[in-house]
Write a protein that holds these residues in place. Structure first.
Motif, PDB file in Angstrom:
ATOM      1  N   PRO A 118       0.718  -1.038   0.199  1.00  0.00           N
ATOM      2  CA  PRO A 118       0.158  -0.047  -0.137  1.00  0.00           C
ATOM      3  C   PRO A 118       1.040   1.416  -0.096  1.00  0.00           C
ATOM      4  CG  PRO A 118      -0.849  -1.289   1.732  1.00  0.00           C
ATOM      5  CD  PRO A 118       0.693  -2.076   0.951  1.00  0.00           C
ATOM      6  N   LEU A 119       2.048   1.348   0.232  1.00  0.00           N
ATOM      7  CA  LEU A 119       3.304   1.824   0.627  1.00  0.00           C
ATOM      8  C   LEU A 119       3.688   2.636  -0.670  1.00  0.00           C
ATOM      9  CD1 LEU A 119       4.450   2.122   4.314  1.00  0.00           C
ATOM     10  CD2 LEU A 119       2.869   3.216   3.359  1.00  0.00           C
ATOM     11  N   ASP A 120       3.452   1.791  -1.503  1.00  0.00           N
ATOM     12  CA  ASP A 120       4.465   1.464  -2.911  1.00  0.00           C
ATOM     13  C   ASP A 120       5.153   2.023  -3.120  1.00  0.00           C
ATOM     14  OD1 ASP A 120       1.753   2.070  -3.993  1.00  0.00           O
ATOM     15  OD2 ASP A 120       0.945   3.765  -4.903  1.00  0.00           O
ATOM     16  N   THR A 121       6.430   0.681  -2.331  1.00  0.00           N
ATOM     17  CA  THR A 121       7.416   0.421  -1.755  1.00  0.00           C
ATOM     18  C   THR A 121       8.600  -0.025  -3.027  1.00  0.00           C
ATOM     19  OG1 THR A 121       7.301   0.993   0.908  1.00  0.00           O
ATOM     20  CG2 THR A 121       9.373   0.460   0.211  1.00  0.00           C
ATOM     21  N   TYR A 122       9.700   0.420  -2.822  1.00  0.00           N
ATOM     22  CA  TYR A 122      10.464   0.022  -4.572  1.00  0.00           C
ATOM     23  C   TYR A 122      11.116  -0.860  -3.796  1.00  0.00           C
ATOM     24  CZ  TYR A 122       7.778   2.982  -7.442  1.00  0.00           C
ATOM     25  OH  TYR A 122       6.804   4.408  -7.874  1.00  0.00           O
ATOM     26  N   VAL A 123      11.694  -0.841  -2.441  1.00  0.00           N
ATOM     27  CA  VAL A 123      12.715  -1.130  -1.936  1.00  0.00           C
ATOM     28  C   VAL A 123      13.231  -1.565  -0.579  1.00  0.00           C
ATOM     29  CG1 VAL A 123      15.844  -1.285  -1.429  1.00  0.00           C
ATOM     30  CG2 VAL A 123      14.637  -0.102  -3.659  1.00  0.00           C
ATOM     31  N   HIS A 124      12.614  -2.995  -0.292  1.00  0.00           N
ATOM     32  CA  HIS A 124      12.174  -3.145   1.049  1.00  0.00           C
ATOM     33  C   HIS A 124      13.840  -3.553   1.511  1.00  0.00           C
ATOM     34  CE1 HIS A 124       8.466  -4.655  -1.766  1.00  0.00           C
ATOM     35  NE2 HIS A 124       8.222  -4.102  -0.844  1.00  0.00           N
ATOM     36  N   TYR A 125      14.724  -3.101   0.754  1.00  0.00           N
ATOM     37  CA  TYR A 125      16.366  -3.254   2.406  1.00  0.00           C
ATOM     38  C   TYR A 125      15.622  -2.902   3.726  1.00  0.00           C
ATOM     39  CZ  TYR A 125      21.206  -3.362   2.868  1.00  0.00           C
ATOM     40  OH  TYR A 125      22.002  -4.333   3.927  1.00  0.00           O
ATOM     41  N   ARG A 126      16.359  -1.795   3.310  1.00  0.00           N
ATOM     42  CA  ARG A 126      15.776  -0.895   4.786  1.00  0.00           C
ATOM     43  C   ARG A 126      14.595  -1.475   5.814  1.00  0.00           C
ATOM     44  NH1 ARG A 126      19.321   1.562   7.772  1.00  0.00           N
ATOM     45  NH2 ARG A 126      17.368   2.735   8.781  1.00  0.00           N
ATOM     46  N   ALA A 127      13.449  -2.013   5.205  1.00  0.00           N
ATOM     47  CA  ALA A 127      12.458  -2.496   5.744  1.00  0.00           C
ATOM     48  C   ALA A 127      13.447  -4.006   6.557  1.00  0.00           C
ATOM     49  CB  ALA A 127      11.929  -2.863   5.331  1.00  0.00           C
ATOM     50  N   LEU A 128      13.665  -4.976   6.035  1.00  0.00           N
ATOM     51  CA  LEU A 128      14.088  -6.721   6.203  1.00  0.00           C
ATOM     52  C   LEU A 128      15.414  -5.916   7.366  1.00  0.00           C
ATOM     53  CD1 LEU A 128      14.592  -9.152   5.646  1.00  0.00           C
ATOM     54  CD2 LEU A 128      15.902  -8.316   4.344  1.00  0.00           C
ATOM     55  N   LEU A 162      16.834   4.269  15.013  1.00  0.00           N
ATOM     56  CA  LEU A 162      17.032   3.997  13.701  1.00  0.00           C
ATOM     57  C   LEU A 162      15.907   5.261  12.446  1.00  0.00           C
ATOM     58  CD1 LEU A 162      18.692   1.061  13.486  1.00  0.00           C
ATOM     59  CD2 LEU A 162      20.110   3.289  13.683  1.00  0.00           C
ATOM     60  N   ILE A 163      15.243   4.506  13.269  1.00  0.00           N
ATOM     61  CA  ILE A 163      13.135   5.426  12.251  1.00  0.00           C
ATOM     62  C   ILE A 163      13.602   6.894  12.371  1.00  0.00           C
ATOM     63  CG2 ILE A 163      11.360   5.493  12.748  1.00  0.00           C
ATOM     64  CD1 ILE A 163      11.378   2.500  13.474  1.00  0.00           C
ATOM     65  N   ILE A 177       8.910   3.086   5.663  1.00  0.00           N
ATOM     66  CA  ILE A 177       9.434   1.614   5.579  1.00  0.00           C
ATOM     67  C   ILE A 177       9.860   0.742   6.660  1.00  0.00           C
ATOM     68  CG2 ILE A 177      10.843   1.237   4.078  1.00  0.00           C
ATOM     69  CD1 ILE A 177       9.731   3.100   2.095  1.00  0.00           C
ATOM     70  N   SER A 178      10.558   2.428   7.084  1.00  0.00           N
ATOM     71  CA  SER A 178      11.867   1.371   8.908  1.00  0.00           C
ATOM     72  C   SER A 178      10.774   0.812   9.584  1.00  0.00           C
ATOM     73  CB  SER A 178      12.703   2.158   9.097  1.00  0.00           C
ATOM     74  OG  SER A 178      13.166   2.249   8.420  1.00  0.00           O
ATOM     75  N   LEU A 179       9.007   2.221   9.874  1.00  0.00           N
ATOM     76  CA  LEU A 179       8.553   1.301  10.784  1.00  0.00           C
ATOM     77  C   LEU A 179       7.973  -0.514  10.050  1.00  0.00           C
ATOM     78  CD1 LEU A 179       7.139   1.980  13.275  1.00  0.00           C
ATOM     79  CD2 LEU A 179       5.647   3.395  12.269  1.00  0.00           C
ATOM     80  N   THR A 180       7.838  -0.480   8.993  1.00  0.00           N
ATOM     81  CA  THR A 180       7.045  -1.177   8.834  1.00  0.00           C
ATOM     82  C   THR A 180       7.876  -2.703   9.108  1.00  0.00           C
ATOM     83  OG1 THR A 180       8.160  -1.192   6.149  1.00  0.00           O
ATOM     84  CG2 THR A 180       5.872  -0.687   6.780  1.00  0.00           C
ATOM     85  N   GLY A 181       8.682  -3.115   8.912  1.00  0.00           N
ATOM     86  CA  GLY A 181      10.435  -3.791   9.329  1.00  0.00           C
ATOM     87  C   GLY A 181      10.250  -4.172  10.857  1.00  0.00           C
ATOM     88  N   VAL A 182      10.004  -2.330  11.783  1.00  0.00           N
ATOM     89  CA  VAL A 182       9.384  -2.952  12.701  1.00  0.00           C
ATOM     90  C   VAL A 182       8.312  -3.672  13.512  1.00  0.00           C
ATOM     91  CG1 VAL A 182       9.613  -1.674  15.595  1.00  0.00           C
ATOM     92  CG2 VAL A 182      11.030  -1.316  13.767  1.00  0.00           C
ATOM     93  N   VAL A 183       7.521  -3.562  12.495  1.00  0.00           N
ATOM     94  CA  VAL A 183       6.038  -3.953  13.214  1.00  0.00           C
ATOM     95  C   VAL A 183       6.505  -5.790  12.487  1.00  0.00           C
ATOM     96  CG1 VAL A 183       4.058  -4.583  12.228  1.00  0.00           C
ATOM     97  CG2 VAL A 183       4.538  -1.951  13.032  1.00  0.00           C
ATOM     98  N   ALA A 184       6.652  -5.956  11.811  1.00  0.00           N
ATOM     99  CA  ALA A 184       7.167  -7.379  11.777  1.00  0.00           C
ATOM    100  C   ALA A 184       7.599  -7.749  11.874  1.00  0.00           C
ATOM    101  CB  ALA A 184       8.009  -7.812   9.883  1.00  0.00           C
ATOM    102  N   GLY A 185       9.077  -7.700  12.492  1.00  0.00           N
ATOM    103  CA  GLY A 185       9.997  -7.813  14.080  1.00  0.00           C
ATOM    104  C   GLY A 185       9.408  -7.933  15.321  1.00  0.00           C
ATOM    105  N   HIS A 186       8.744  -7.276  15.740  1.00  0.00           N
ATOM    106  CA  HIS A 186       7.724  -7.157  16.678  1.00  0.00           C
ATOM    107  C   HIS A 186       6.544  -8.054  16.279  1.00  0.00           C
ATOM    108  CE1 HIS A 186       6.342  -6.101  20.599  1.00  0.00           C
ATOM    109  NE2 HIS A 186       4.436  -6.305  20.236  1.00  0.00           N
ATOM    110  N   ILE A 187       6.279  -8.759  15.407  1.00  0.00           N
ATOM    111  CA  ILE A 187       5.368  -9.993  15.200  1.00  0.00           C
ATOM    112  C   ILE A 187       5.888 -11.177  14.757  1.00  0.00           C
ATOM    113  CG2 ILE A 187       3.709 -11.504  13.677  1.00  0.00           C
ATOM    114  CD1 ILE A 187       2.655  -8.483  12.224  1.00  0.00           C
ATOM    115  N   TRP A 188       7.026 -11.440  15.123  1.00  0.00           N
ATOM    116  CA  TRP A 188       8.462 -12.500  15.397  1.00  0.00           C
ATOM    117  C   TRP A 188       8.251 -12.844  16.385  1.00  0.00           C
ATOM    118  CZ3 TRP A 188      13.505 -11.832  11.366  1.00  0.00           C
ATOM    119  CH2 TRP A 188      13.691 -13.573  12.135  1.00  0.00           C
ATOM    120  N   TYR A 189       8.890 -11.881  16.726  1.00  0.00           N
ATOM    121  CA  TYR A 189       9.352 -11.635  18.389  1.00  0.00           C
ATOM    122  C   TYR A 189       7.595 -12.761  19.663  1.00  0.00           C
ATOM    123  CZ  TYR A 189      10.613 -10.641  23.487  1.00  0.00           C
ATOM    124  OH  TYR A 189      10.352 -10.289  24.956  1.00  0.00           O
TER     125      TYR A 189
END
Length: 267
Positions: A118-128, A162-163, A177-189
């Motif tokens: 939904p954010l139209d992100t082209y690169v997902h490296y920062r989120a990863l 970092l955000i 974009i970085s926040l989406t990575g944190v959200v994914a990391g928190h779900i993982w945790y």
């Protein structure tokens, strides 16, 4: 060269093999995709994630968008951070469970992808990178970490610092974009490491979903009887890891200094 003297390339490959497999793949893929773009051997427009083109059959854009790290000093700093945090996770928190780590990282990447479409992100490296950094620091929350050598904070707050830097340097879109990575990391945790906490790795509410399928175990390699017990010492082809029995492993005794820079593209 003496017949008994090992070739320089053999020594180099031995050092490479000491890196745990998933971390080695992450770092290798990042270098393999980013460097050709930096040298203008590969157009960045061939690797960016464009949802319309992906639906049209260009599915390679999904993995390549996770491994384009930009250029310059920002690329070097981010690559060092990726290596350090992933290596810590794989050796200290996933001993003998590289396949599980790879599988769970894949699931986290799927969450990142879903959040960023939904954010139209082209690169997902920062989120990863944010996802891996969040999980690493969440499991070692008291480790001191330094920002630019000026401010020292607990590792628990490092991903959010970092955000904030992304917000200052590149604006709200980059911070999101970085926040989406944190959200994914928190779900993982939450799924893998709670409610019993990091002293009982692999015993969280997501333990059934988070186990790697057999084909991935055969591909990556994993001890079939591994229990991920904290306090174990594990010998592997890529080195030895020891997880302290009564404390969380720390990323560093003195903290690390990570610089930040501008990124390429329209991320």
């Amino acid at each position: 060269m003496s017949r008994n003297q090992p070739a320089p390339t053999a020594g180099f490959m031995d050092e490479i093999r000491k890196i745990p497999p998933v971390t080695r793949t992450l770092v290798g893929a990042t270098i393999g995709i980013s460097v050709p773009v930096m040298l203008q051997l590969l157009s960045p427009y061939k690797i960016l994630f464009v949802w319309k083109l992906v639906r049209g059959g260009q599915v390679w854009r999904i993995p390549t968008s996770f491994f384009f790290g930009g250029s310059g000093f920002a690329f070097l700093f981010d690559l060092m951070m990726l290596y350090r945090n992933s290596e810590q996770l794989e050796t200290a928190w996933y001993p003998r469970r590289s396949a599980d780590y790879a599988y769970q990282l894949g699931l986290a990447s799927a969450v990142i992808l879903a959040l960023n479409i939904p954010l139209d992100t082209y690169v997902h490296y920062r989120a990863l990178l944010s996802c891996i950094t969040y999980l690493s620091t969440r499991l070692s929350p008291e480790t001191p970490m330094s920002i630019f050598g000026l401010i020292t904070i607990k590792a628990l707050y490092f991903p959010f610092a970092l955000i904030a830097l992304d917000l200052i340097q590149a604006g709200p879109a980059a911070a999101m974009i970085s926040l989406t990575g944190v959200v994914a990391g928190h779900i993982w945790y939450m799924l893998e490491w709670t409610p019993r906490g990091p002293q009982r790795p692999g015993r969280g509410t997501g333990q059934v979903v988070g186990r790697a399928p057999n084909w991935l175990v055969r591909l990556v390699g994993q001890d079939s009887e591994s229990s991920s017990t904290v306090g174990s010492s594990t010998s592997r082809s890529y080195g030895q890891a020891f997880v302290p029995p009564d404390r969380q492993p720390t990323a560093s005794t003195t903290g690390h200094t990570w610089g930040r820079g501008n990124r390429l593209g329209s991320e």
